[in-house]
Design a protein around this motif. Sequence first.
Motif, PDB file in Angstrom:
ATOM      1  N   PHE A  61       0.845  -1.188   0.000  1.00 46.87           N
ATOM      2  CA  PHE A  61       0.000   0.000   0.000  1.00 46.87           C
ATOM      3  C   PHE A  61       0.881   1.239   0.000  1.00 46.87           C
ATOM      4  CE2 PHE A  61      -1.854  -3.471   2.390  1.00 46.87           C
ATOM      5  CZ  PHE A  61      -3.061  -3.669   1.722  1.00 46.87           C
ATOM      6  N   THR A  62       0.544   2.194  -0.865  1.00 49.23           N
ATOM      7  CA  THR A  62       1.262   3.455  -0.920  1.00 49.23           C
ATOM      8  C   THR A  62       0.732   4.414   0.138  1.00 49.23           C
ATOM      9  OG1 THR A  62      -0.282   4.434  -2.500  1.00 49.23           O
ATOM     10  CG2 THR A  62       1.555   3.136  -3.396  1.00 49.23           C
ATOM     11  N   ALA A  63       1.443   5.528   0.313  1.00 45.67           N
ATOM     12  CA  ALA A  63       1.000   6.537   1.275  1.00 45.67           C
ATOM     13  C   ALA A  63      -0.372   7.074   0.915  1.00 45.67           C
ATOM     14  CB  ALA A  63       2.026   7.677   1.326  1.00 45.67           C
ATOM     15  N   GLU A  64      -0.638   7.273  -0.387  1.00 47.32           N
ATOM     16  CA  GLU A  64      -1.938   7.795  -0.816  1.00 47.32           C
ATOM     17  C   GLU A  64      -3.051   6.807  -0.516  1.00 47.32           C
ATOM     18  OE1 GLU A  64       0.802   7.692  -2.643  1.00 47.32           O
ATOM     19  OE2 GLU A  64       1.321   9.830  -2.685  1.00 47.32           O
ATOM     20  N   GLN A  65      -2.812   5.525  -0.747  1.00 45.65           N
ATOM     21  CA  GLN A  65      -3.821   4.513  -0.453  1.00 45.65           C
ATOM     22  C   GLN A  65      -4.102   4.432   1.046  1.00 45.65           C
ATOM     23  OE1 GLN A  65      -1.813   1.207  -2.317  1.00 45.65           O
ATOM     24  NE2 GLN A  65      -3.205   1.223  -4.077  1.00 45.65           N
ATOM     25  N   MET A  66      -3.062   4.520   1.852  1.00 36.78           N
ATOM     26  CA  MET A  66      -3.256   4.444   3.303  1.00 36.78           C
ATOM     27  C   MET A  66      -4.037   5.644   3.814  1.00 36.78           C
ATOM     28  SD  MET A  66       0.278   2.779   4.774  1.00 36.78           S
ATOM     29  CE  MET A  66       1.387   3.896   3.914  1.00 36.78           C
ATOM     30  N   ALA A  67      -3.774   6.825   3.247  1.00 33.50           N
ATOM     31  CA  ALA A  67      -4.521   8.008   3.669  1.00 33.50           C
ATOM     32  C   ALA A  67      -5.990   7.889   3.287  1.00 33.50           C
ATOM     33  CB  ALA A  67      -3.905   9.257   3.044  1.00 33.50           C
ATOM     34  N   ALA A  68      -6.266   7.391   2.090  1.00 35.36           N
ATOM     35  CA  ALA A  68      -7.648   7.262   1.634  1.00 35.36           C
ATOM     36  C   ALA A  68      -8.421   6.261   2.467  1.00 35.36           C
ATOM     37  CB  ALA A  68      -7.669   6.868   0.157  1.00 35.36           C
ATOM     38  N   ARG A  69      -7.753   5.219   2.989  1.00 36.63           N
ATOM     39  CA  ARG A  69      -8.413   4.153   3.737  1.00 36.63           C
ATOM     40  C   ARG A  69      -8.284   4.308   5.250  1.00 36.63           C
ATOM     41  NH1 ARG A  69      -6.636  -1.162   0.107  1.00 36.63           N
ATOM     42  NH2 ARG A  69      -7.074  -0.237  -1.928  1.00 36.63           N
ATOM     43  N   GLY A  70      -7.582   5.326   5.688  1.00 40.05           N
ATOM     44  CA  GLY A  70      -7.418   5.525   7.121  1.00 40.05           C
ATOM     45  C   GLY A  70      -6.502   4.506   7.761  1.00 40.05           C
ATOM     46  N   THR A  71      -5.476   4.070   7.053  1.00 42.23           N
ATOM     47  CA  THR A  71      -4.546   3.076   7.579  1.00 42.23           C
ATOM     48  C   THR A  71      -3.483   3.793   8.392  1.00 42.23           C
ATOM     49  OG1 THR A  71      -4.938   1.769   5.584  1.00 42.23           O
ATOM     50  CG2 THR A  71      -3.114   1.094   6.983  1.00 42.23           C
ATOM     51  N   THR A  72      -3.728   3.946   9.680  1.00 39.80           N
ATOM     52  CA  THR A  72      -2.828   4.697  10.542  1.00 39.80           C
ATOM     53  C   THR A  72      -1.914   3.814  11.387  1.00 39.80           C
ATOM     54  OG1 THR A  72      -4.602   4.810  12.188  1.00 39.80           O
ATOM     55  CG2 THR A  72      -4.374   6.678  10.681  1.00 39.80           C
ATOM     56  N   ASP A  73      -2.161   2.498  11.414  1.00 37.65           N
ATOM     57  CA  ASP A  73      -1.287   1.561  12.114  1.00 37.65           C
ATOM     58  C   ASP A  73      -1.577   0.173  11.563  1.00 37.65           C
ATOM     59  OD1 ASP A  73      -3.519   0.382  13.591  1.00 37.65           O
ATOM     60  OD2 ASP A  73      -3.459   2.180  14.827  1.00 37.65           O
ATOM     61  N   ILE A  74      -0.848  -0.856  12.024  1.00 34.64           N
ATOM     62  CA  ILE A  74      -0.980  -2.169  11.405  1.00 34.64           C
ATOM     63  C   ILE A  74      -2.321  -2.823  11.696  1.00 34.64           C
ATOM     64  CG2 ILE A  74       1.511  -2.520  11.450  1.00 34.64           C
ATOM     65  CD1 ILE A  74       1.099  -4.628  13.599  1.00 34.64           C
TER      66      ILE A  74
END
Length: 876
Positions: A61-74
């Motif tokens: 997952f890229t930084a943009e994908q994590m931001a869009a999905r709210g991936t803030t930790d594992i």
Amino acid sequence: MTKTKLSLMLTAAPMIALLLPAPAMAQQTAEAENAGIEEIIVTAQRREENLQDVPISVSAFTAEQMAARGTTDISRLEGQVPGFTFGRSGSDARPAIRGVRTENVGVNGDTTIGFFIDGVYQSRASQATTGFVDIERVEVQRGPQGTLYGRNTFGGNIVISSAKPSFEGYFGGMDLTVGENGRFRSDAFVNAALSDTVALRIAGSYEKSDGYVKNVNPLGNNLFDDDNRYVRGSLLLQPNDAFSALIKFDYSRRVGAGGSAFGYKLAGSYFDVASRQQLYNATPVFGLNTRGGNRDGVNDALPGSAVATSDLGVPIFAAGDPYTIDTDQKTILDLENKAWTANLAYDFGSVTLKSITGYTDFGAIRTSDTDFSANQIGVDFQDTRAKTFSQELQLLSSDTGSALTYVLGAYYFKDKLTGIFINEQYPRIIRNVTPNLNLAANGGGFYDQQKAETESYAAYAQASYAITEQLKFTAGIRHTSDKKDFAFANANAILPTAGTPPVPQGTAITLRTGPIPDSAFGVQGGTTNCTYTSFPPPRSGFQCLASNTTILTGATYDTKKFNKTTWRAGLDYQLSDDNLMYASVSTGFRSGGFNSGQGPAALQPTFNPETVIAYEIGSKNRFADNTIQINLAAFYNNYKGLQEQRQVPVGATTLSIIENSGKARSYGAEAELIWQPVDALQIGGTFAYLNAKYTEYRDVPAPFGTTIVVADATALTPTIVNGVTIAPAGQRRLFAPGYNCGLVAGTGGAGQPAAAYGCDISGNRIPYSPEFTGAVYASYEIDLGSAGTLTPYASINFSSSFFGQPFNSILEKQAAFNKIDLRLTWDYNENVSIQGFVTNLTDKVTSTRFVWGGGGAMQASYAPPRLWGARASFKF
């Protein structure tokens, strides 16, 4: 599973339909120009490659994908990664992949799923719970990675890549998040190109919240609060095209109440109703706190009992509500991590030499209310310290179109660990009756200190050879040599002390009790002074009290070495530029270790390595002009000697020991699907099927009450098994119902340890291994013209039921569930965006950890309830 699927479809259909305006979609499908699904570069084979070209099961997952999905930790990777289950207790991350779970988090064991930050292995499970700050990419590699990554990647890897300094000038960004429970979080970074050859990047984060587990007791505090800060500085030096050096320092601190220890809420226990004795898997009693010392003078009725005839404990406060507690101790969390990393590389043309150096200084203090109640009984304290150094050298061939590519490596790792566990018992105040009861302390407390040191050397090589333009063969090998030292001391018999030399002052242990004297640990190889006979013959290095040589105080074990060669072999075939098929077989192992010698641990002072041989076939595909991605994998893993954690009662508390199971296996299939017919729309899903079971696991003691003795007037003679009397005349022995239990051969006889009872749980499911898991998600970007874009996002995670302990009883079971997340993002332009979100929309309660504690009480931790929030992002 049928009901789960039906519920999922009924829930998902209207939500996804909202994201698909039919007229607009039809027009865009015909007219819009589509750039296709984004390519992601990964380092799963220790070199940069396109994810779709790597013949390994990897999710990235890229930084943009994590931001869009709210991936803030594992924890937020659950559902996004097929077959990945996230567990947590207190501050420890407990991920599980393909039947491999994170069970032992003590200093006497290693992680089972590797956690790497910028190429450096993190040795403690708590280090994996830090939130993501200014991250470039996250990779999850599924299956053993024993060749290129090493011994502690038994089930897979989680690899974090921080954003690197850039030579593209001065820029930065900031995220501000607010939410439920007073949550506030700020993330920021700034990049400065100081010259054409020097760049600096600084990132930081601060987070504060009140906690989502509410404590109604003013003497206690809420759990899972946040008071976190993080800072990272990275300096990139690139004086020429051949050489680069990336130097990084980061610091994190987490304080507050934390999440208790191995569990914060009690679920209940088991009793044999007729005899009113605790017997595992007998009648479940859901509302009773049986922890030691919790006796209120009230006789407790059990299900099916006509008369309450004994005091078995106190009621569990708000039984069945995992987010409300009533505890009288202010729990403490204090985690601090300092890390230095240096990544150097020199390109010689045909080969590149890389050096990865890491040093970490980690400390964690955690406390918990030992009795889980408003009564004053006691408190538990844990202090974990780790000083870790690693050095890795790599020689990589260049990617110049040669038929042969390779990576050679050498690795050194040293981990110096200290773990302290203290149980302090207070004079008891039983507050759930009026008037309150004032009773003596429930024993003198307990103090355990463990010192562990690991030194590891490894050398590895992996090469790929293109037999034809389409067919490639890969082979790799790694040899690892681990040297481990271990010492422990239990201070209940010798502390506190005073004077020089220290003189024992009694047996009462407090959180202020000083260090254990060195003399209590014994001397490696030294002659023991112990004369106890309740355990096997005393060993060299074991130390007992000078005044009473039958009381064990501690030991310094002999150094143990664990050597293992792991390997990988695979074939991959490129059907076309967009379609890859592969097959591989690989191995992995995790070192053995030591148990702190209390009772059963003295019978099992060491445990052996666990090993796996894994078979996998898979396919990675892009279709329809790069608008459809389908990645598939099927696997079969054969495990031997899985390291299982067991709780052992010690006074008013419990300690953990590790033992090896016999054999186990897991097999299954996984899929990752993406459909992006136009740039604005993306629909995806992950699906996993897993069948993970113990195939041989015998003579296992139940967590408590494997067997009890009850009156039976028909038993006219004693019951004798293999020459051992297991029940006298007039009594009979009951074993845990539903299990095949009995006397463990070789115990209880003349010259043997006391009679031990165990069960055969071969065929049981491996904990945290749901049969079906997955997610579906969709996002649609709506063009607002000069006002930017609006993107709704919906995801639904689902899981079938799973168990939290190897015995698979009802109190250890998490039922099947679905969870829904919703997000709405407004991007005004490339520099300004606002996102609103709600997680766990339906407020589904799910457990992330089950463990049996003192008094036969089931302790559990739970995932967060429904939470809402908003985030504003700015770039400059």
